[in-house]
Write a protein that holds these residues in place. Structure first.
Motif, PDB file in Angstrom:
ATOM      1  N   ALA A 255       8.920  -2.425   8.303  1.00 30.65           N
ATOM      2  CA  ALA A 255       9.234  -2.060   6.924  1.00 30.65           C
ATOM      3  C   ALA A 255       9.335  -3.292   6.031  1.00 30.65           C
ATOM      4  O   ALA A 255       8.857  -3.286   4.890  1.00 30.65           O
ATOM      5  CB  ALA A 255      10.541  -1.264   6.877  1.00 30.65           C
ATOM      6  N   ILE A 256       9.930  -4.365   6.533  1.00 32.89           N
ATOM      7  CA  ILE A 256      10.032  -5.599   5.757  1.00 32.89           C
ATOM      8  C   ILE A 256       8.641  -6.173   5.491  1.00 32.89           C
ATOM      9  O   ILE A 256       8.302  -6.577   4.369  1.00 32.89           O
ATOM     10  CB  ILE A 256      10.921  -6.626   6.479  1.00 32.89           C
ATOM     11  CG1 ILE A 256      12.382  -6.176   6.452  1.00 32.89           C
ATOM     12  CG2 ILE A 256      10.774  -8.010   5.861  1.00 32.89           C
ATOM     13  CD1 ILE A 256      13.018  -6.204   5.088  1.00 32.89           C
ATOM     14  N   ARG A 257       7.814  -6.205   6.512  1.00 34.11           N
ATOM     15  CA  ARG A 257       6.450  -6.732   6.346  1.00 34.11           C
ATOM     16  C   ARG A 257       5.682  -5.900   5.319  1.00 34.11           C
ATOM     17  O   ARG A 257       4.993  -6.445   4.444  1.00 34.11           O
ATOM     18  CB  ARG A 257       5.716  -6.747   7.687  1.00 34.11           C
ATOM     19  CG  ARG A 257       4.260  -7.213   7.598  1.00 34.11           C
ATOM     20  CD  ARG A 257       3.618  -7.228   8.975  1.00 34.11           C
ATOM     21  NE  ARG A 257       4.151  -8.317   9.765  1.00 34.11           N
ATOM     22  CZ  ARG A 257       3.648  -9.550   9.795  1.00 34.11           C
ATOM     23  NH1 ARG A 257       2.578  -9.847   9.064  1.00 34.11           N
ATOM     24  NH2 ARG A 257       4.181 -10.473  10.557  1.00 34.11           N
ATOM     25  N   TYR A 258       5.798  -4.576   5.419  1.00 33.58           N
ATOM     26  CA  TYR A 258       5.074  -3.701   4.503  1.00 33.58           C
ATOM     27  C   TYR A 258       5.527  -3.922   3.064  1.00 33.58           C
ATOM     28  O   TYR A 258       4.699  -4.023   2.148  1.00 33.58           O
ATOM     29  CB  TYR A 258       5.283  -2.240   4.899  1.00 33.58           C
ATOM     30  CG  TYR A 258       4.613  -1.261   3.950  1.00 33.58           C
ATOM     31  CD1 TYR A 258       3.291  -0.886   4.138  1.00 33.58           C
ATOM     32  CD2 TYR A 258       5.306  -0.747   2.856  1.00 33.58           C
ATOM     33  CE1 TYR A 258       2.668  -0.013   3.261  1.00 33.58           C
ATOM     34  CE2 TYR A 258       4.695   0.126   1.977  1.00 33.58           C
ATOM     35  CZ  TYR A 258       3.372   0.492   2.183  1.00 33.58           C
ATOM     36  OH  TYR A 258       2.771   1.346   1.301  1.00 33.58           O
ATOM     37  N   GLU A 259       6.835  -3.985   2.845  1.00 35.99           N
ATOM     38  CA  GLU A 259       7.344  -4.147   1.481  1.00 35.99           C
ATOM     39  C   GLU A 259       6.922  -5.480   0.877  1.00 35.99           C
ATOM     40  O   GLU A 259       6.642  -5.577  -0.321  1.00 35.99           O
ATOM     41  CB  GLU A 259       8.866  -4.001   1.458  1.00 35.99           C
ATOM     42  CG  GLU A 259       9.351  -2.582   1.287  1.00 35.99           C
ATOM     43  CD  GLU A 259       8.896  -1.975  -0.038  1.00 35.99           C
ATOM     44  OE1 GLU A 259       9.367  -2.414  -1.097  1.00 35.99           O
ATOM     45  OE2 GLU A 259       8.045  -1.062  -0.018  1.00 35.99           O
ATOM     46  N   ILE A 260       6.876  -6.530   1.693  1.00 37.82           N
ATOM     47  CA  ILE A 260       6.406  -7.825   1.191  1.00 37.82           C
ATOM     48  C   ILE A 260       4.956  -7.703   0.726  1.00 37.82           C
ATOM     49  O   ILE A 260       4.589  -8.163  -0.361  1.00 37.82           O
ATOM     50  CB  ILE A 260       6.555  -8.912   2.277  1.00 37.82           C
ATOM     51  CG1 ILE A 260       8.041  -9.241   2.496  1.00 37.82           C
ATOM     52  CG2 ILE A 260       5.775 -10.181   1.897  1.00 37.82           C
ATOM     53  CD1 ILE A 260       8.291 -10.184   3.647  1.00 37.82           C
ATOM     54  N   GLN A 261       4.130  -7.073   1.537  1.00 39.22           N
ATOM     55  CA  GLN A 261       2.720  -6.930   1.179  1.00 39.22           C
ATOM     56  C   GLN A 261       2.538  -6.010  -0.032  1.00 39.22           C
ATOM     57  O   GLN A 261       1.697  -6.275  -0.898  1.00 39.22           O
ATOM     58  CB  GLN A 261       1.936  -6.378   2.374  1.00 39.22           C
ATOM     59  CG  GLN A 261       1.857  -7.340   3.545  1.00 39.22           C
ATOM     60  CD  GLN A 261       1.075  -6.743   4.699  1.00 39.22           C
ATOM     61  OE1 GLN A 261       1.624  -6.041   5.540  1.00 39.22           O
ATOM     62  NE2 GLN A 261      -0.222  -7.019   4.731  1.00 39.22           N
ATOM     63  N   ARG A 262       3.331  -4.944  -0.106  1.00 37.08           N
ATOM     64  CA  ARG A 262       3.212  -4.002  -1.221  1.00 37.08           C
ATOM     65  C   ARG A 262       3.664  -4.643  -2.524  1.00 37.08           C
ATOM     66  O   ARG A 262       2.970  -4.578  -3.550  1.00 37.08           O
ATOM     67  CB  ARG A 262       4.045  -2.742  -0.945  1.00 37.08           C
ATOM     68  CG  ARG A 262       3.892  -1.641  -1.990  1.00 37.08           C
ATOM     69  CD  ARG A 262       4.895  -0.515  -1.766  1.00 37.08           C
ATOM     70  NE  ARG A 262       6.255  -0.927  -2.089  1.00 37.08           N
ATOM     71  CZ  ARG A 262       6.794  -0.888  -3.310  1.00 37.08           C
ATOM     72  NH1 ARG A 262       6.069  -0.438  -4.338  1.00 37.08           N
ATOM     73  NH2 ARG A 262       8.034  -1.274  -3.509  1.00 37.08           N
ATOM     74  N   GLN A 263       4.835  -5.265  -2.499  1.00 38.05           N
ATOM     75  CA  GLN A 263       5.358  -5.876  -3.722  1.00 38.05           C
ATOM     76  C   GLN A 263       4.471  -7.030  -4.196  1.00 38.05           C
ATOM     77  O   GLN A 263       4.252  -7.204  -5.396  1.00 38.05           O
ATOM     78  CB  GLN A 263       6.788  -6.376  -3.497  1.00 38.05           C
ATOM     79  CG  GLN A 263       7.801  -5.256  -3.301  1.00 38.05           C
ATOM     80  CD  GLN A 263       9.225  -5.772  -3.230  1.00 38.05           C
ATOM     81  OE1 GLN A 263       9.542  -6.840  -3.742  1.00 38.05           O
ATOM     82  NE2 GLN A 263      10.101  -5.005  -2.578  1.00 38.05           N
ATOM     83  N   ALA A 264       3.968  -7.808  -3.243  1.00 35.29           N
ATOM     84  CA  ALA A 264       3.109  -8.934  -3.616  1.00 35.29           C
ATOM     85  C   ALA A 264       1.859  -8.452  -4.330  1.00 35.29           C
ATOM     86  O   ALA A 264       1.411  -9.055  -5.324  1.00 35.29           O
ATOM     87  CB  ALA A 264       2.745  -9.748  -2.374  1.00 35.29           C
ATOM     88  N   ALA A 265       1.271  -7.364  -3.859  1.00 37.41           N
ATOM     89  CA  ALA A 265       0.064  -6.832  -4.494  1.00 37.41           C
ATOM     90  C   ALA A 265       0.356  -6.366  -5.918  1.00 37.41           C
ATOM     91  O   ALA A 265      -0.442  -6.592  -6.840  1.00 37.41           O
ATOM     92  CB  ALA A 265      -0.497  -5.683  -3.660  1.00 37.41           C
TER      93      ALA A 265
END
Length: 504
Positions: A255-265
């Protein structure tokens, strides 16, 4: 719904600094609830009960009912605070946190606000490569859990698309400690691993204290993961999201990895992040929007008028401090030495998140090497295939029983894998699965000799080769016997009997 755009993880870390924060809720395993004498579903004796049978008027907030603080829960909370390196408040008090939700019958939750029982702590966690990281603890405060909603209809079991919802108040009033970190800087690309390591450390602590079973799949331990991205070099905090009630170590990391990638985009595309709660979906590996995140003022906290302040004596605090188990880092060093593991072997267990299970399996009678082998090997493989945590599939006692059957010659490793699958499928204990599936090793000489004779009949030259010194020729007979007996023959005894025939 369109799949959100994600930025490459390494690129996201290059552009942004992850800033973390965690709120971990621990259900205490007291026999009764936080403010009533109803049985506590988080206690092992009361796990399974019909809906709405473990309740009292206090849990339902009925008029005229008054809460009474559970003394054992206070002691557990102090012990946890001390284990987190916190100071214990000489006086703390409860507050009313006001909000409506169907499973919160009173329309408020009894919690602690500005006067928590424990504050200013620190937890050391270890990453896979041996580096340690200090996690600052802001506070650990006591509160009560809410009930549980079951959404009926629809494809996902969530409220979206459901036809109606059922409310079970059994969990209402279960004692909780919420552990809140300060803002965590400096995680960088290790943020997902650090999140998993931190929650794992909290789980180790509460299990060693004996105050919670900490079974994440049961909700005994739940993590709310806060993440924001700060543009690198800006010095400014980004807007955070809070992914709620993540219920496995693997999911916390993902979940942490996903949120980093989502927010960065979103940020790289010129968009803005909404301060909101989000839900983690294990099946899709994605988060989805929940509700706008409220600030403390929105809950209209005020002191709980029906409860006195909690004022533990210095003597009690020191007694609980003296009874604390060793810190996780010290425990790791002790276990590694007592088990005789190499650095790589012990790190293998730590990285798997199964240290508690391996230790419990050793305590139940298995050798350390066998416990490590089965938990980090076959059990972890089956868990990965099922998308589950290994700890949810089988208990340490069951694994120890399985190892005992291997040690006494009842099972080979190959047969044990079949037994393990039966145990996970709910067919009973290892011994019961062996009996029902007929999987025990055949070591009866009469049955083995008959199978050997059949094998030799089709390979009459084997005995002559063995007599000529080509002992390895016995392998062909052993293989044929094992195949004929579906892998249940005692291979060592088969070899002995073949050599005896040759020598005779």
């Amino acid at each position: 719904m369109a799949k959100p755009e994600l930025m490459d993880y390494d690129k996201a870390i290059e552009l942004f600094e992850p800033v973390l924060g965690f709120e971990v809720h621990v259900e205490l395993n007291t026999r009764s609830k936080m403010f009533s004498d109803a049985p506590n579903p988080a206690h092992p004796d009361f796990h399974v009960a019909e809906a709405n049978t473990q309740i009292t008027p206090v849990d339902l907030g009925l008029p005229g009912s008054l809460p009474v603080v559970n003394e054992e829960a206070i002691k557990y909370s102090i012990s946890l605070g001390l284990a987190l390196g916190c100071s214990i408040a000489p006086s703390s008090r409860f507050a009313r946190k006001n909000y409506f939700y169907p499973d919160l019958a009173k329309n408020y939750q009894i919690s602690q606000f500005d006067e928590p029982i424990a504050f200013d702590g620190n937890v050391e966690v270890e990453l896979a490569d041996g580096r340690t990281f200090q996690i600052p603890i802001e506070r650990a405060h006591m509160e009560e859990d809410a009930g549980k909603l079951t959404h009926v209809g629809g494809a996902t079991g969530r409220i979206q698309g459901a036809e109606y919802s059922l409310v079970d108040y059994n969990r209402a009033g279960v004692p909780l400690v919420e552990i809140v970190t300060n803002i965590i800087y400096g995680a960088e690309g290790d943020a997902p691993e650090l999140a998993k390591a931190y929650v794992s450390a909290i789980r180790d602590i509460v299990v060693s204290l004996g105050i919670s079973e900490a079974r994440m799949e049961r909700g005994n331990l739940r993590c709310d993961a806060n993440i924001s991205l700060s543009p690198r070099g800006s010095g400014k905090l980004g807007t955070r999201t809070e992914t709620k009630n993540v219920n496995s170590l693997r999911s916390v990391e993902r979940a942490i990895r996903y949120e980093i990638q989502r927010q960065a985009a979103i940020l790289a595309g010129g968009g803005t992040i909404i301060q909101e709660t989000r839900h983690w979906h294990e099946d899709t590996g994605r988060t989805s929007a929940g509700r706008p995140k409220s600030d403390a003022d929105d809950y209209r906290y005020f002191p709980e008028p029906d409860l006195l302040p909690v004022e533990p004596s210095t003597q009690l605090i020191e007694e609980l401090r003296a009874a604390l188990p060793e810190p996780p880092a010290v425990r790791h060093r002790r276990l590694k030495e007592s088990w005789g593991f190499t650095d790589l072997e012990f790190q293998d267990v730590v990285n798997s998140g199964l240290l508690v299970e391996v230790e419990a399996t050793v305590t139940a009678g298995a050798s350390a090497q066998q416990a490590r082998k089965w938990w980090t090997g076959e059990i972890a493989r089956l868990a990965n295939a099922a998308g589950e945590d290994a700890a949810t599939l089988v208990s340490p006692q069951q694994v120890a029983n399985l190892v005992a059957l291997i040690d006494d010659g009842t099972l080979t490793d190959r047969l044990a894998r079949q037994v393990l699958e039966g145990v996970i499928a709910g067919e009973g204990t290892p011994a019961e699965v062996v009996e029902s599936r007929g999987l025990a090793v055949v070591s009866d000489d009469t049955a083995l000799i008959a199978a050997i004779d059949d094998a030799l009949a089709s390979q009459p030259d084997v005995l002559a080769k063995i007599r000529d010194g080509k002992v390895q020729a016995a392998g062909a007979v052993i293989g044929a016997v094992m195949k004929a007996m579906r892998g249940q023959a005692d291979a060592a005894r088969v070899r002995e009997l073949v050599l005896e025939r040759a020598n005779a």
